[in-house]
Design a protein around this motif. Structure first.
Motif, PDB file in Angstrom:
ATOM      1  N   ALA A  86      61.315  35.946   4.206  1.00  0.00           N
ATOM      2  CA  ALA A  86      61.855  36.644   5.371  1.00  0.00           C
ATOM      3  C   ALA A  86      60.830  37.657   5.890  1.00  0.00           C
ATOM      4  O   ALA A  86      59.980  38.132   5.140  1.00  0.00           O
ATOM      5  N   PRO A  87      60.931  37.982   7.176  1.00  0.00           N
ATOM      6  CA  PRO A  87      61.868  37.463   8.165  1.00  0.00           C
ATOM      7  C   PRO A  87      61.460  36.077   8.654  1.00  0.00           C
ATOM      8  O   PRO A  87      60.284  35.733   8.653  1.00  0.00           O
ATOM      9  N   VAL A  88      62.448  35.298   9.067  1.00  0.00           N
ATOM     10  CA  VAL A  88      62.205  33.949   9.572  1.00  0.00           C
ATOM     11  C   VAL A  88      62.221  33.975  11.096  1.00  0.00           C
ATOM     12  O   VAL A  88      63.213  34.378  11.715  1.00  0.00           O
ATOM     13  N   PHE A  89      61.106  33.549  11.696  1.00  0.00           N
ATOM     14  CA  PHE A  89      60.985  33.437  13.151  1.00  0.00           C
ATOM     15  C   PHE A  89      61.095  31.959  13.506  1.00  0.00           C
ATOM     16  O   PHE A  89      60.287  31.140  13.058  1.00  0.00           O
ATOM     17  N   LEU A 129      71.343  35.148  16.815  1.00  0.00           N
ATOM     18  CA  LEU A 129      69.911  35.461  16.786  1.00  0.00           C
ATOM     19  C   LEU A 129      69.463  36.200  18.038  1.00  0.00           C
ATOM     20  O   LEU A 129      69.761  35.766  19.160  1.00  0.00           O
ATOM     21  N   PRO A 130      68.713  37.281  17.877  1.00  0.00           N
ATOM     22  CA  PRO A 130      68.076  37.910  19.034  1.00  0.00           C
ATOM     23  C   PRO A 130      66.898  37.062  19.503  1.00  0.00           C
ATOM     24  O   PRO A 130      66.337  36.274  18.739  1.00  0.00           O
ATOM     25  N   ILE A 131      66.508  37.234  20.762  1.00  0.00           N
ATOM     26  CA  ILE A 131      65.482  36.417  21.385  1.00  0.00           C
ATOM     27  C   ILE A 131      64.199  37.216  21.583  1.00  0.00           C
ATOM     28  O   ILE A 131      64.249  38.373  21.985  1.00  0.00           O
ATOM     29  N   ALA A 132      63.060  36.584  21.332  1.00  0.00           N
ATOM     30  CA  ALA A 132      61.752  37.134  21.699  1.00  0.00           C
ATOM     31  C   ALA A 132      61.099  36.124  22.631  1.00  0.00           C
ATOM     32  O   ALA A 132      60.970  34.947  22.280  1.00  0.00           O
ATOM     33  N   GLY A 150      70.630  43.212  26.409  1.00  0.00           N
ATOM     34  CA  GLY A 150      70.070  43.887  25.242  1.00  0.00           C
ATOM     35  C   GLY A 150      69.936  42.984  24.036  1.00  0.00           C
ATOM     36  O   GLY A 150      69.659  43.461  22.928  1.00  0.00           O
ATOM     37  N   CYS A 151      70.111  41.670  24.225  1.00  0.00           N
ATOM     38  CA  CYS A 151      70.072  40.727  23.105  1.00  0.00           C
ATOM     39  C   CYS A 151      68.721  40.052  22.932  1.00  0.00           C
ATOM     40  O   CYS A 151      68.611  39.050  22.210  1.00  0.00           O
ATOM     41  N   GLY A 152      67.719  40.572  23.588  1.00  0.00           N
ATOM     42  CA  GLY A 152      66.386  40.007  23.426  1.00  0.00           C
ATOM     43  C   GLY A 152      65.333  40.984  23.898  1.00  0.00           C
ATOM     44  O   GLY A 152      65.631  41.968  24.595  1.00  0.00           O
ATOM     45  N   ILE A 153      64.098  40.712  23.497  1.00  0.00           N
ATOM     46  CA  ILE A 153      62.955  41.498  23.938  1.00  0.00           C
ATOM     47  C   ILE A 153      62.036  40.567  24.704  1.00  0.00           C
ATOM     48  O   ILE A 153      61.544  39.565  24.160  1.00  0.00           O
ATOM     49  N   GLU A 195      54.746  41.757  19.783  1.00  0.00           N
ATOM     50  CA  GLU A 195      55.567  42.963  19.843  1.00  0.00           C
ATOM     51  C   GLU A 195      57.032  42.608  20.107  1.00  0.00           C
ATOM     52  O   GLU A 195      57.937  43.201  19.513  1.00  0.00           O
ATOM     53  N   ALA A 196      57.253  41.639  20.970  1.00  0.00           N
ATOM     54  CA  ALA A 196      58.629  41.232  21.263  1.00  0.00           C
ATOM     55  C   ALA A 196      59.315  40.704  20.015  1.00  0.00           C
ATOM     56  O   ALA A 196      60.474  41.036  19.733  1.00  0.00           O
ATOM     57  N   ALA A 197      58.612  39.874  19.237  1.00  0.00           N
ATOM     58  CA  ALA A 197      59.196  39.286  18.030  1.00  0.00           C
ATOM     59  C   ALA A 197      59.531  40.354  16.998  1.00  0.00           C
ATOM     60  O   ALA A 197      60.599  40.317  16.366  1.00  0.00           O
ATOM     61  N   LEU A 198      58.652  41.328  16.817  1.00  0.00           N
ATOM     62  CA  LEU A 198      58.885  42.381  15.825  1.00  0.00           C
ATOM     63  C   LEU A 198      60.002  43.316  16.270  1.00  0.00           C
ATOM     64  O   LEU A 198      60.843  43.728  15.462  1.00  0.00           O
ATOM     65  N   GLU A 199      60.042  43.659  17.559  1.00  0.00           N
ATOM     66  CA  GLU A 199      61.081  44.559  18.056  1.00  0.00           C
ATOM     67  C   GLU A 199      62.457  43.886  18.030  1.00  0.00           C
ATOM     68  O   GLU A 199      63.482  44.552  17.849  1.00  0.00           O
TER      69      GLU A 199
END
Length: 335
Positions: A179-182, A267-270, A285-288, A295-299
């Protein structure tokens, strides 16, 4: 209402066009509609150059005209701009039948990524294809604005849905991965911009679900990533529920049903701030959405999964089908 839908995209292909059409047909009885499909199953076909997973049908307007006479539809919808769609368009024009179309795929960008054909040439061909339709359906406001700027007219909105019973948060994690799994789900092809994700320096594990012409190449180039191949149904749903962030690197998708599947799974979205992710995520607010995908994936790791699930539940296939059949009635009610 008896609707004949002509589509070049069909099983065994696994993509958003096929899923949208299948779910819409399942919901049709709710709206007093009967749906009949004209698909590549009716014709001989050959593999598309550079993309053998897609087969191109060998058909002619005369054959399609006979099918029109046999089916006697009250309405005709052309879902794709391939050989079947072209033959149906010509057959309808010769018989004086009105029809609607939908714009699912950015073929100009896909063609330009594989050949030296300029996007402008392909867009001119698409404009000619769709301009005689009573209406052209698109999935998002951003896409509508973009295509309007390119000269397309008579545009109507047709959103998408998700099976929130199948795609849901689960306690089990079926992935034996750090983890974390992207996670990425979709075609493994150059137009999906997958290497923008695979090349990121991220902790944990990158997991890829899907198949396509680039799979063998990128699997060798990025050995640390996990390539699971194509998955459907419960197998796919369990993988979604085992991930932490859904990464969507595409710059060309018109919507992205996988975004809804991810959200319904919690799952949140990047993603990049482009058409598709911008329309789906919006101000939820469910994705970056950032130009810096790392940065989007980490946030996105900090976004509560409960919020993503709640937002995903607002998208339904019933509403998608309602829009589709309402569009057809409205389009044919005009002069």
């Amino acid at each position: 209402m008896r609707v004949l839908i002509a589509t070049d995209a069909w099983r065994p292909q696994i993509n958003g066009v096929v899923r949208s059409l299948e779910h819409m047909a399942e919901e049709a009885p709710r709206f007093g509609a009967e749906v009949i499909f004209l698909t590549p199953e009716r014709f001989r076909s050959f593999p598309m150059p550079t993309y053998p997973e897609i087969r191109l049908s060998l058909t002619r307007p005369g054959i399609v005209a006979r099918i029109l006479d046999e089916v006697e539809p009250t309405h005709v919808h052309i879902a794709t701009e391939g050989p079947i769609g072209l033959a149906m368009r010509l057959a309808c024009s010769r018989q004086g039948r009105s029809f609607t179309t939908s714009y699912h795929t950015r073929f100009p960008e896909y063609v330009a990524a594989r050949t030296p054909i300029p996007e402008s040439w392909s867009y001119r061909a698409l404009l000619r294809f769709h301009q005689s339709a009573r209406a052209m359906m698109v999935s998002t406001p951003s896409l509508e604005r973009e295509l309007t700027g390119r000269g397309f007219r008579n545009i109507m909105r047709w959103t998408r849905g998700v099976d929130t019973t199948l795609f849901r948060p689960r306690n089990e994690r079926v992935l034996d991965a750090a983890a974390p799994v992207f996670l990425y789900v979709g075609r493994v092809a150059v137009e999906k911009n997958l290497e923008a994700f695979l090349g990121l320096d991220l902790p944990g594990t990158k997991v890829i679900v899907g198949d396509g012409p680039s799979r063998a190449e990128v699997a060798v180039k990025y050995p640390a990533a996990r390539f699971l191949g194509p998955l459907t149904g419960e197998d796919l749903a369990r993988v979604y529920a085992s991930a932490d962030v859904f990464v969507f690197p595409s710059l060309t998708d018109t919507f992205g049903i996988v975004l809804l599947e991810a959200l319904a799974s919690g799952l949140p979205i990047a993603a990049f701030p482009v058409t598709g992710p911008m329309d789906v995520i919006g101000s939820s607010g469910c994705g970056i959405l950032k130009e810096n995908l790392r940065e989007a994936a980490l946030e996105a790791l900090d976004i509560p999964h409960e919020s993503c699930r709640a937002y995903g539940e607002t998208f339904t296939w019933q509403e998608s089908a309602r829009q589709f059949f309402s569009n057809i009635e409205t389009a044919h009610a005009g002069p």
